[in-house]
Design an enzyme around this catalytic site. Sequence first.
Site, PDB file in Angstrom:
ATOM      1  N   CYS A   1       0.809  -1.231   0.000  1.00 45.80           N
ATOM      2  CA  CYS A   1       0.000   0.000   0.000  1.00 45.80           C
ATOM      3  C   CYS A   1       0.842   1.281   0.000  1.00 45.80           C
ATOM      4  O   CYS A   1       0.600   2.204  -0.788  1.00 45.80           O
ATOM      5  CB  CYS A   1      -0.964  -0.007   1.176  1.00 45.80           C
TER       6      CYS A   1
ATOM      7  N   HIS B   1      -3.146   6.344   4.865  1.00 45.28           N
ATOM      8  CA  HIS B   1      -1.714   6.479   5.133  1.00 45.28           C
ATOM      9  C   HIS B   1      -1.226   7.861   4.667  1.00 45.28           C
ATOM     10  O   HIS B   1      -1.725   8.399   3.679  1.00 45.28           O
ATOM     11  CB  HIS B   1      -0.913   5.446   4.332  1.00 45.28           C
TER      12      HIS B   1
END
Length: 343
Positions: free
Chosen positions: A126, A239
């Site tokens: 990711c 994130h």
Amino acid sequence: VNVAILGATGAVGKELLELLAERKFPLKNLKLLASTRSAGSKIIFQGQEIVVEAVADSSFDDVDILLASAGGSTSKAWAKKAVAAGAVVIDNSSAFRMDETVPLVVPEINPEAAGKHQGIIANPNCTTILMGVAIYPLHQIQPIKRVVVATYQSASGAGARAMEEAKIQARDILDGKQPLAEVLPYPIAFNLFPHNSPLNDQGYCEEELKMVNETRKIFNAPEIRVTATCVRVPILRAHSETVNLEFAQPFDVEQARELIAAAPGVKLVEDWQSNYFPMPIDATGQDPVLVGRIRQDISHPCGLELWLCGDQIRKGAALNAIQIAELLLEKNLLEVPDSAFSV
Ligand code: A2P
């Protein structure tokens, strides 16, 4: 297209379901697979109840695309069986990412790599996807020499149970109770800690090395030097990353801004007057990676600094996998070559 999701009850699995519906993926049949723990549970998809099945040898008969998001060991156990049964596997785990025969694909960066698949296509890590879509437009104009990145990673990276644990810990702390950490090694609520993946003898954790090795593979640029520090922070599902880039020549900041503003999968978010830049709450539930604070590195004439936030479950995982599936359909790449694995 007949699709199966392995890990359908997990955080990424649920997002895959949402995206299949949202993007009107041309589904014929949808099969939901998980472990025996969830077998028999029911999930509503587009008004229809689908019973979750425990993954088994017979699960892949008549499956064209398997979207696997149930962890590395589960992918290792089932992916090749699915390919042998005729499915193309889009694997969200790290099991096959660095396998030379497995393309590692971010559709905005290296869609052509998907055409070389032998039955399995890997979805990158990711943090690597989020950074990749943001910096590739610059790399295309002037090759990046070195990347220094620090990540601020949400609980979702450790799965649905870690997200739930974070919420319970927050409530417990506010109630004056001791927080319990069972999924992640330490309390994440009101805390942060270096990423808990295994460390090598140079002191880097696996998550950091994924950013190093996967970026090189996706960009097809083994010469790029990358160093990363990965940190888990008390955020649910987006994130953030600070990225320092070094080029051979100075990179014009205004040009960098224009390239990022025009790039696919990326949105420039900068309001210098109000000091407003990408934030995890704005990135949550969004498809594009939000990028801002693009500025000259004052410590290096050929350096650029930028800041980004991206939804870990969407572009960091499920969305990228669905985009790969769409690419397979668009380019007619659903054939599994005869030379592919037989089990
Ligand atoms: P289950 O609900 O049966 O545990 P997350 O990343 O959010 O933790 O989700 C992990 C997903 O992977 C879940 O859907 C989980 O299903 C599934 N899973 C975990 N281990 C296995 C396994 N051994 N076989 C099949 N599915 C698994």
